[in-house]
Design a protein around this motif. Sequence first.
Motif, mmCIF file in Angstrom:
data_model
loop_
_atom_site.group_PDB
_atom_site.id
_atom_site.type_symbol
_atom_site.label_atom_id
_atom_site.label_comp_id
_atom_site.label_asym_id
_atom_site.label_seq_id
_atom_site.Cartn_x
_atom_site.Cartn_y
_atom_site.Cartn_z
ATOM 1 N N SER A 13 0.831 -1.207 0.000
ATOM 2 C CA SER A 13 0.000 0.000 0.000
ATOM 3 C C SER A 13 0.866 1.258 0.000
ATOM 4 C CB SER A 13 -0.925 0.012 1.225
ATOM 5 O OG SER A 13 -0.171 0.178 2.407
ATOM 6 N N ARG A 14 0.258 2.346 -0.412
ATOM 7 C CA ARG A 14 0.959 3.638 -0.391
ATOM 8 C C ARG A 14 1.252 4.083 1.028
ATOM 9 N NH1 ARG A 14 -2.006 7.418 -4.876
ATOM 10 N NH2 ARG A 14 -1.111 6.371 -6.680
ATOM 11 N N PHE A 44 4.434 2.570 2.193
ATOM 12 C CA PHE A 44 5.593 3.202 1.561
ATOM 13 C C PHE A 44 5.895 4.553 2.195
ATOM 14 C CE2 PHE A 44 7.220 6.158 -1.656
ATOM 15 C CZ PHE A 44 8.437 5.552 -1.924
ATOM 16 N N TYR A 45 4.864 5.400 2.325
ATOM 17 C CA TYR A 45 5.083 6.737 2.887
ATOM 18 C C TYR A 45 5.440 6.679 4.373
ATOM 19 C CZ TYR A 45 3.504 8.693 -1.491
ATOM 20 O OH TYR A 45 3.401 9.025 -2.810
#
Length: 76
Positions: free
Chosen positions: A30-31, A34-35
């Motif tokens: 998922s984003r 990552f962030y």
Amino acid sequence: YFMCAFQVAELVNPFLTLRWFLLESKMESSRLYFYNGLLIITAFLLFRVIQGTIGTYLVIKFFPSNLGTLMSIGYY
């Protein structure tokens, strides 16, 4: 003052907890995962490496005569 400055290093922990939660939830792609990883790296460098180094330097600079006492705190 100095102890409060060193406690700022603990701001990394919520990001580590979120990373563990996302990993256990199988959300590695998922984003948010990552962030969150980018935030962990940034926070670790800012709060632990840079701020920790500066804080240690300031403690040694302002309290040179008490350095032996400061180093022995917590070691019995």
